[in-house]
Design a protein around this motif. Structure first.
Motif, PDB file in Angstrom:
ATOM      1  N   TYR A  71     -11.746  -5.156  12.863  1.00  0.00           N
ATOM      2  CA  TYR A  71     -11.406  -4.061  11.960  1.00  0.00           C
ATOM      3  C   TYR A  71     -11.451  -4.505  10.501  1.00  0.00           C
ATOM      4  CZ  TYR A  71      -8.679  -0.283   9.827  1.00  0.00           C
ATOM      5  OH  TYR A  71      -8.256   0.737   9.033  1.00  0.00           O
ATOM      6  N   LYS A  72     -10.918  -5.709  10.208  1.00  0.00           N
ATOM      7  CA  LYS A  72     -10.859  -6.184   8.818  1.00  0.00           C
ATOM      8  C   LYS A  72     -12.240  -6.418   8.233  1.00  0.00           C
ATOM      9  CE  LYS A  72     -10.233 -11.101   9.907  1.00  0.00           C
ATOM     10  NZ  LYS A  72      -9.305 -12.212   9.853  1.00  0.00           N
ATOM     11  N   LYS A  73     -13.252  -6.661   9.079  1.00  0.00           N
ATOM     12  CA  LYS A  73     -14.616  -6.910   8.604  1.00  0.00           C
ATOM     13  C   LYS A  73     -15.467  -5.637   8.613  1.00  0.00           C
ATOM     14  CE  LYS A  73     -14.541 -11.508   8.317  1.00  0.00           C
ATOM     15  NZ  LYS A  73     -14.899 -12.244   7.153  1.00  0.00           N
ATOM     16  N   CYS A  74     -14.920  -4.568   9.150  1.00  0.00           N
ATOM     17  CA  CYS A  74     -15.692  -3.327   9.288  1.00  0.00           C
ATOM     18  C   CYS A  74     -15.018  -2.212   8.481  1.00  0.00           C
ATOM     19  CB  CYS A  74     -15.797  -2.975  10.777  1.00  0.00           C
ATOM     20  SG  CYS A  74     -16.961  -1.641  11.140  1.00  0.00           S
ATOM     21  N   CYS A  75     -14.451  -1.249   9.166  1.00  0.00           N
ATOM     22  CA  CYS A  75     -13.842  -0.087   8.505  1.00  0.00           C
ATOM     23  C   CYS A  75     -12.571  -0.430   7.744  1.00  0.00           C
ATOM     24  CB  CYS A  75     -13.551   1.010   9.529  1.00  0.00           C
ATOM     25  SG  CYS A  75     -15.047   1.662  10.309  1.00  0.00           S
ATOM     26  N   GLY A  76     -11.929  -1.544   8.079  1.00  0.00           N
ATOM     27  CA  GLY A  76     -10.680  -1.920   7.425  1.00  0.00           C
ATOM     28  C   GLY A  76     -10.848  -2.662   6.130  1.00  0.00           C
ATOM     29  N   GLN A 102       6.839   6.202  18.637  1.00  0.00           N
ATOM     30  CA  GLN A 102       6.219   5.159  19.455  1.00  0.00           C
ATOM     31  C   GLN A 102       4.757   5.475  19.712  1.00  0.00           C
ATOM     32  OE1 GLN A 102       8.751   4.983  22.873  1.00  0.00           O
ATOM     33  NE2 GLN A 102      10.217   3.615  21.895  1.00  0.00           N
ATOM     34  N   ALA A 103       4.455   6.734  19.968  1.00  0.00           N
ATOM     35  CA  ALA A 103       3.072   7.127  20.233  1.00  0.00           C
ATOM     36  C   ALA A 103       2.197   6.835  19.022  1.00  0.00           C
ATOM     37  CB  ALA A 103       3.006   8.606  20.591  1.00  0.00           C
ATOM     38  N   VAL A 104       2.713   7.057  17.828  1.00  0.00           N
ATOM     39  CA  VAL A 104       1.952   6.792  16.609  1.00  0.00           C
ATOM     40  C   VAL A 104       1.751   5.298  16.426  1.00  0.00           C
ATOM     41  CG1 VAL A 104       2.026   6.925  14.090  1.00  0.00           C
ATOM     42  CG2 VAL A 104       2.647   8.911  15.454  1.00  0.00           C
ATOM     43  N   SER A 105       2.804   4.508  16.638  1.00  0.00           N
ATOM     44  CA  SER A 105       2.690   3.073  16.409  1.00  0.00           C
ATOM     45  C   SER A 105       1.747   2.412  17.406  1.00  0.00           C
ATOM     46  CB  SER A 105       4.061   2.404  16.430  1.00  0.00           C
ATOM     47  OG  SER A 105       4.624   2.509  17.715  1.00  0.00           O
ATOM     48  N   GLU A 106       1.610   2.957  18.618  1.00  0.00           N
ATOM     49  CA  GLU A 106       0.699   2.403  19.598  1.00  0.00           C
ATOM     50  C   GLU A 106      -0.756   2.589  19.190  1.00  0.00           C
ATOM     51  OE1 GLU A 106       1.781   4.238  23.255  1.00  0.00           O
ATOM     52  OE2 GLU A 106       3.691   3.174  23.389  1.00  0.00           O
ATOM     53  N   LYS A 107      -1.039   3.578  18.383  1.00  0.00           N
ATOM     54  CA  LYS A 107      -2.405   3.874  17.977  1.00  0.00           C
ATOM     55  C   LYS A 107      -2.827   3.098  16.732  1.00  0.00           C
ATOM     56  CE  LYS A 107      -2.148   8.518  19.862  1.00  0.00           C
ATOM     57  NZ  LYS A 107      -2.129   9.930  19.583  1.00  0.00           N
ATOM     58  N   THR A 108      -1.944   2.295  16.166  1.00  0.00           N
ATOM     59  CA  THR A 108      -2.250   1.555  14.956  1.00  0.00           C
ATOM     60  C   THR A 108      -3.232   0.424  15.264  1.00  0.00           C
ATOM     61  OG1 THR A 108       0.078   1.895  14.433  1.00  0.00           O
ATOM     62  CG2 THR A 108      -1.174   0.585  12.908  1.00  0.00           C
ATOM     63  N   VAL A 109      -4.195   0.238  14.386  1.00  0.00           N
ATOM     64  CA  VAL A 109      -5.182  -0.817  14.547  1.00  0.00           C
ATOM     65  C   VAL A 109      -4.781  -1.990  13.666  1.00  0.00           C
ATOM     66  CG1 VAL A 109      -7.626  -1.415  14.290  1.00  0.00           C
ATOM     67  CG2 VAL A 109      -6.970   0.906  14.950  1.00  0.00           C
ATOM     68  N   GLY A 110      -4.715  -3.169  14.261  1.00  0.00           N
ATOM     69  CA  GLY A 110      -4.403  -4.376  13.508  1.00  0.00           C
ATOM     70  C   GLY A 110      -5.651  -4.944  12.853  1.00  0.00           C
ATOM     71  N   ARG A 111      -5.471  -5.795  11.858  1.00  0.00           N
ATOM     72  CA  ARG A 111      -6.600  -6.385  11.127  1.00  0.00           C
ATOM     73  C   ARG A 111      -7.578  -7.107  12.052  1.00  0.00           C
ATOM     74  NH1 ARG A 111      -6.968  -8.406   6.324  1.00  0.00           N
ATOM     75  NH2 ARG A 111      -7.140 -10.560   7.026  1.00  0.00           N
ATOM     76  N   ASN A 112      -7.048  -7.804  13.045  1.00  0.00           N
ATOM     77  CA  ASN A 112      -7.893  -8.616  13.917  1.00  0.00           C
ATOM     78  C   ASN A 112      -8.304  -7.914  15.212  1.00  0.00           C
ATOM     79  OD1 ASN A 112      -8.111 -10.983  12.292  1.00  0.00           O
ATOM     80  ND2 ASN A 112      -5.956 -11.377  12.735  1.00  0.00           N
ATOM     81  N   ASP A 113      -7.944  -6.637  15.345  1.00  0.00           N
ATOM     82  CA  ASP A 113      -8.348  -5.867  16.523  1.00  0.00           C
ATOM     83  C   ASP A 113      -9.798  -5.429  16.375  1.00  0.00           C
ATOM     84  OD1 ASP A 113      -5.786  -6.067  17.536  1.00  0.00           O
ATOM     85  OD2 ASP A 113      -5.149  -4.096  16.791  1.00  0.00           O
ATOM     86  N   PRO A 114     -10.453  -5.142  17.502  1.00  0.00           N
ATOM     87  CA  PRO A 114     -11.810  -4.587  17.408  1.00  0.00           C
ATOM     88  C   PRO A 114     -11.779  -3.255  16.662  1.00  0.00           C
ATOM     89  CG  PRO A 114     -11.285  -5.216  19.670  1.00  0.00           C
ATOM     90  CD  PRO A 114     -10.022  -5.326  18.874  1.00  0.00           C
TER      91      PRO A 114
END
Length: 167
Positions: free
Chosen positions: A159-164, A138-150
């Motif tokens: 994220y999708k327009k920058c590092c992702g 759970q701790a790992v999944s909470e740290k996941t960055v989504g495509r549309n997250d900052p």
């Protein structure tokens, strides 16, 4: 060629998906037998040369290197896999709580549900370890960055327009 290199080559030799499945089914069956033996009597010492310990558990030395690869992070002192030869001295000094946790991590239900665990770790402790493993996921999944997250880099972009964008 070192034994571990031979093991990796052996594991990759099967060409078709059916051959791969048959190889791993055979290996997991042998692995289960070894764990039943080890968990069945934790007072037995598994040390000596790779060849001696492999014979003690009923495996060929090359295949036994695959077993060592799987249990290595559950040992109190990890073994350098790349240097293993038949005459290399080893000791399988197992941290059983870590092994139980790592079996969950590997999604090896056929191993962490073996009845031999009843004599190694109390059911309460096994339940605690299972909860610890779930909490770590759970701790790992909470740290996941989504495509549309900052973007976590702080640029202010999504994220999708920058590092992702290279992911």
């Amino acid at each position: 060629m070192a034994l571990y290199e031979q093991w990796k080559n052996l594991a990759q030799m099967a060409q078709t998906p059916a051959q791969q499945q048959a190889f791993w089914d055979d290996y997991f069956s042998m692995e289960t037998d070894v764990y039943e033996q080890i968990l069945g009597d934790t007072s037995v010492s598994y040390e000596g040369t790779v060849k001696e310990v492999a014979e003690k558990v009923g495996m060929e030395p090359v295949v036994f290197c695959g077993f060592i690869d799987g249990i290595n992070t559950s040992l109190k002192k990890e073994i350098d896999l790349d240097t293993l030869e038949e005459d290399t001295d080893i000791k399988l000094d197992i941290d059983f709580e870590k092994l139980y946790f790592n079996m969950h991590e590997a999604k090896a239900k056929w191993l962490y549900t073996l009845p031999q665990w009843d004599e190694v770790l109390p059911e309460e402790r096994r339940s605690e370890i299972t909860r610890e493993w779930r909490a770590s996921k759970q701790a790992v999944s909470e740290k996941t960055v989504g495509r549309n997250d900052p973007c976590p880099c702080g640029s202010g972009k999504k994220y999708k327009k920058c590092c992702g964008k290279n992911v």
